[in-house]
Design a protein around this motif. Structure first.
Motif, short mmCIF file in Angstrom:
data_model
loop_
_atom_site.label_atom_id
_atom_site.label_comp_id
_atom_site.label_asym_id
_atom_site.label_seq_id
_atom_site.Cartn_x
_atom_site.Cartn_y
_atom_site.Cartn_z
N LEU A 80 0.77 -1.24 -0.01
CA LEU A 80 0.08 0.04 -0.12
C LEU A 80 0.80 1.26 0.00
O LEU A 80 0.47 2.45 0.37
CB LEU A 80 -0.84 -0.14 1.24
CG LEU A 80 -1.92 -1.19 1.22
CD1 LEU A 80 -2.59 -1.20 2.42
CD2 LEU A 80 -2.85 -1.22 0.17
N GLN A 83 0.26 5.44 -2.09
CA GLN A 83 -1.18 5.47 -2.37
C GLN A 83 -1.79 6.74 -1.55
O GLN A 83 -1.70 6.47 -0.07
CB GLN A 83 -1.99 4.07 -1.75
CG GLN A 83 -1.47 2.88 -2.74
CD GLN A 83 -1.46 3.20 -3.99
OE1 GLN A 83 -2.68 3.48 -4.47
NE2 GLN A 83 -0.43 2.80 -4.69
N VAL A 86 -4.06 6.65 2.43
CA VAL A 86 -3.63 5.19 2.92
C VAL A 86 -2.47 5.41 4.00
O VAL A 86 -1.38 5.68 3.26
CB VAL A 86 -3.36 3.93 1.84
CG1 VAL A 86 -3.20 2.74 2.61
CG2 VAL A 86 -4.78 4.05 0.97
N ILE A 98 -2.93 -0.09 9.50
CA ILE A 98 -3.40 0.39 8.39
C ILE A 98 -4.51 1.36 8.76
O ILE A 98 -5.60 0.80 9.47
CB ILE A 98 -3.99 -0.68 7.15
CG1 ILE A 98 -2.87 -1.75 7.03
CG2 ILE A 98 -4.45 0.03 6.14
CD1 ILE A 98 -3.25 -2.84 6.08
N ILE A 100 -7.30 4.45 6.98
CA ILE A 100 -7.80 5.12 5.98
C ILE A 100 -8.68 6.14 6.53
O ILE A 100 -9.79 5.98 7.11
CB ILE A 100 -8.58 4.34 4.86
CG1 ILE A 100 -7.53 3.43 4.05
CG2 ILE A 100 -8.94 5.18 3.64
CD1 ILE A 100 -7.94 2.41 3.28
N VAL A 146 -8.68 -0.34 -3.54
CA VAL A 146 -8.90 0.50 -2.36
C VAL A 146 -10.08 1.53 -2.67
O VAL A 146 -9.90 2.30 -3.62
CB VAL A 146 -7.71 1.36 -1.87
CG1 VAL A 146 -8.14 1.89 -0.60
CG2 VAL A 146 -6.39 0.17 -1.63
N ARG A 148 -11.85 4.12 -0.74
CA ARG A 148 -11.75 4.94 0.62
C ARG A 148 -12.99 5.54 0.92
O ARG A 148 -13.77 5.87 0.35
CB ARG A 148 -10.72 6.02 0.43
CG ARG A 148 -9.34 5.57 -0.01
CD ARG A 148 -8.21 6.65 -0.12
NE ARG A 148 -8.56 7.93 -0.91
CZ ARG A 148 -8.27 8.03 -2.29
NH1 ARG A 148 -7.64 7.00 -2.82
NH2 ARG A 148 -8.70 9.51 -2.79
N ILE A 164 -11.07 -2.86 1.10
CA ILE A 164 -9.74 -3.07 0.52
C ILE A 164 -10.07 -4.53 0.05
O ILE A 164 -10.42 -5.33 0.66
CB ILE A 164 -8.49 -3.22 1.25
CG1 ILE A 164 -8.35 -1.58 1.77
CG2 ILE A 164 -7.55 -3.66 0.56
CD1 ILE A 164 -7.01 -1.64 2.62
#
Length: 708
Positions: A80, A83, A86, A98, A100, A146, A148, A164
């Motif tokens: 990732l 990106q 992210v 992780i 977002i 992905v 978001r 994801i």
């Protein structure tokens, strides 16, 4: 020295002032056909995924794994990278934090990442208990999608961070035989052999992978091994099916969190308690078995069904006690898609159902591992308590895209959500039980406008809903077994009640291609209620307490720009890719913390790579990663330092695409920095053990060979 904020702004603007740029090309943003006769597979290719996500009126990413695989790919941190929107950082082994749009902002990295809905090949991986990481082997992937925030609506994903989808190889895109080997610093080793091909109406893909590492930090050694296989069969042009199997084992030593001073002066040192007591997390074998079947009713409509069984036991030795955990989920999916003409307007409609449920045997048994505190005097192996956790998530969603004018599309949708969470202490018999059942809804309204063949603008107003984990009901409890309860004295007795987290999000942005390069830009503003936030009550705590917070705000900007700075046929090309994420997450007039920022993530995060490609297949690149300071407690009394990391790559891709080699150098200046933070409540300005050190200088080399 220029601050990370100013540096990121300057570097993001580098392509804007470069006089030598490639001519703009049109972006393919046309409709995605429901049926794809040539591909013959119900799993999308990279280009199909990009075209499909371009029809979503909101921020999204498609990661083509051919690019990350030109370097070390050890975990989701590598997958990732680069990106926008992210944040993915390793916690010393496969556990990756992780986030977002502030999802799971301060959860400890590990087996139960929160705030994201993860899928494997479009089938649910995330369950009521969270998302285990051991099946996310990067080498098995063709690409990653992905969506978001609320843009994962059509996938049944209603968590704050979005969806994801990890899409694996099939016989249509895999070599007949491929061998890959990588090695490097800190005892790192990774091996894989795989095969895939099409045999008439049948295709298959199978891969065997193992990896080993001593870890950068002391007591972070890890091992893993696993297998993936999928088989697809096309009965006729209208009916096809595919079976998926993943099995993987992992074993990770845990170094724990350390202080800022420790990172500055001895970044490889583990938390002394973790090392002395040999804290570790063992995933003795996780199995994912699923099927996806697609039926094309006609050229304009289709039905796709999915069924998954997921078993993921755990052996957790993350404290003085040992926890043997049984987890198993079963999931079912149903998707109906069709194209119509309504009132003379083109219309795309979807209806979907997602159901994931813990199986009845889910639960845990806790045993004395190291007699201490309330368990002093009891022999190792003495049973402390048993508890169960049950949960289910059901999402029914209806959506429509309607072209209300030339190149102007209106997106509408509504989802009904039912969540169930239960937890009970079954031993000792005086333990309690909590049962939560909630209905909720999530509407969605969006617009996307194709301003020109190369520019698309979008906006949406959406709602997200996320339930707590069943296990957090017991681990967050302050109701303990009283003195005189034997070995269970001091352990949580009665599970508590937690509310679902909800958020209403406004998003505006665009994407396209120009003389400056391929770009994306999104701004979002979310008002969050009952946000599920975790806190470590003291520096030696292992398990965070999770509670509903007072109202919070999540807002930010996500931007990317991929530019060709110079290109000449027969000579080569110089390119620059950049991703910048601005994150502002804070309370709204909290009684204790006012408008304090939520700890755990940097406000500014930038990644950029400058790369030169020669026609013969050689390439060389330099990369930069910048992050601003991070608060380590809710009182904002102490901060982890900002950091800047430099790296470099050098490699060769053969013209026939049959073999590849590369050298990947990380953290060239051996910078000492905190990669992740697990916040405390109020450290009163003291340097508590809240941070995980990032990897120091590392050099990695790899080679792969393919027979096609």
């Amino acid at each position: 020295m220029r601050s990370p904020k100013n540096l990121s702004t300057a570097l993001l603007g580098l392509a804007l002032v470069c006089p030598a740029v490639a001519e703009a090309q049109d972006v393919e943003l046309g409709q995605v056909l429901i049926r794809d006769e040539q591909q013959g597979s119900d799993d999308p290719t990279v280009q199909e995924a990009k075209a499909r996500l371009a029809e979503v009126p909101g921020g999204s990413n498609v990661v083509d794994m051919r690019q990350p695989l030109q370097g070390r790919v050890a975990s989701n941190q590598d997958v990732l990278a680069y990106q926008p929107g992210v944040y993915a950082q390793s916690a010393g082994n496969e556990g990756v934090k992780i986030s977002i749009r502030g999802s799971g902002i301060n959860r400890a990295p590990g087996a139960h990442a929160s705030g994201l809905y993860a899928m494997l090949d479009g089938l649910p991986l995330t369950g009521p208990g969270g998302t285990p990481y051991e099946l996310l082997e990067p080498l098995w992937l063709d690409h990653v999608e992905v969506l978001r925030g609320a843009n994962g609506f059509d996938r049944g994903a209603l968590a704050l961070g979005g969806a994801i989808d990890y899409v694996s190889h099939t016989g249509f895109d895999a070599p007949l035989l491929q061998v890959r080997y990588a090695m490097g610093s800190h005892g790192y080793r990774q091996r894989q052999v795989s095969s895939g091909q099409v045999l008439g109406d049948l295709d298959y893909y199978v891969a065997l992978t193992d990896a080993k590492s001593d870890g950068y930090q002391d007591h972070t050694a890890s091992t893993s091994q696993g297998v993936i296989a999928n088989v697809g069969y096309r009965f006729n042009p209208n009916l096809q099916t595919r079976f998926y199997l993943r099995y993987r084992e992992t074993d990770n030593d845990l170094a724990g969190r350390v202080t800022k001073q420790s990172i500055e002066h001895d970044p490889r040192a583990a938390n002394p308690t973790y090392q002395a007591r040999d804290y570790r997390r063992d995933e003795p074998g996780s199995t994912f078995f699923g099927n996806k079947t697609t039926y094309y009713i006609d050229d304009d409509s289709s039905i796709q069904t999915g069924l998954v069984y997921h078993d993921y036991p755990m052996d957790l030795r993350e404290g003085p006690n040992r926890l043997k955990v049984a987890y198993s989920d079963v999931s079912g999916t149903f998707d109906y898609k069709r194209r119509d003409t309504l009132w003379g307007l083109e219309s795309h409609s979807t209806a979907g159902l997602r159901v994931t449920k813990h199986l009845p045997n889910d639960g845990a048994s806790e045993f004395v591992r190291i007699p201490t505190g309330n368990t002093a005097g009891y022999a190792p192996g003495t049973r402390i308590r048993d508890f169960t956790y049950q949960g289910s998530d059901t999402v029914l969603h209806l959506g429509n895209d309607l072209e209300i004018a030339d190149d102007l599309w209106l997106t509408t949708g509504i989802a009904a959500i039912y969540t169930r969470r239960e937890s009970a202490v079954t031993y000792p018999e005086s333990g309690g039980k909590t049962s939560l059942h909630d209905w909720d809804y999530a509407p969605r309204l969006g617009l996307r406008y194709q301003l020109s063949p190369a520019v698309q603008l979008f906006g949406n107003l959406s709602r997200s809903v996320e339930g707590p984990h069943p296990w957090s009901l017991i681990y967050s409890s302050n109701q303990l077994f009283p003195a005189g309860s034997g070995v269970a004295t001091g352990a949580q007795r009665d599970p508590i009640k937690l509310q679902n987290q909800t958020a209403t999000t406004l998003e505006l942005g665009g994407r396209g291609d120009s003389a400056l390069g391929e770009w994306t830009l999104a701004w979002y503003y979310a008002q969050v209620r009952h946000e599920l936030l975790s806190v470590l009550p003291n520096a030696n705590a292992v398990t965070p307490y999770e509670l509903n917070a007072s109202p919070t705000v999540h807002q930010g900007v996500e931007a990317s720009l991929n530019s060709t700075l110079w290109s000449q046929p027969g000579v080569g090309a110089l390119s620059l890719r950049q991703a910048y994420t601005f994150s502002d997450f804070h309370y709204r007039d909290d009684e204790r913390f006012g408008d304090n920022r939520l700890p755990g993530l940097p406000m500014h995060y930038y990644q950029g790579e400058l790369r030169y490609d020669w026609p013969q297949g050689f390439f060389a690149g330099a990369n930069l990663q910048l992050a601003s300071k991070v608060a380590v407690d809710y009182a904002n009394s102490y901060y982890a330092d900002p950091y800047a990391l430099l790296g470099a790559t050098l490699g060769y891709n053969a013209a026939k695409n049959d073999w590849q080699t590369w050298v990947d150098v990380r953290n060239l200046t051996n910078t000492h920095y905190a990669a992740t933070v697990t916040p405390g409540y109020d450290d009163k300005g003291l340097d508590a053990a809240r941070s995980t050190p990032g990897e120091g200088l590392g050099v990695y080399w790899g080679v792969s060979w393919s027979l096609r």
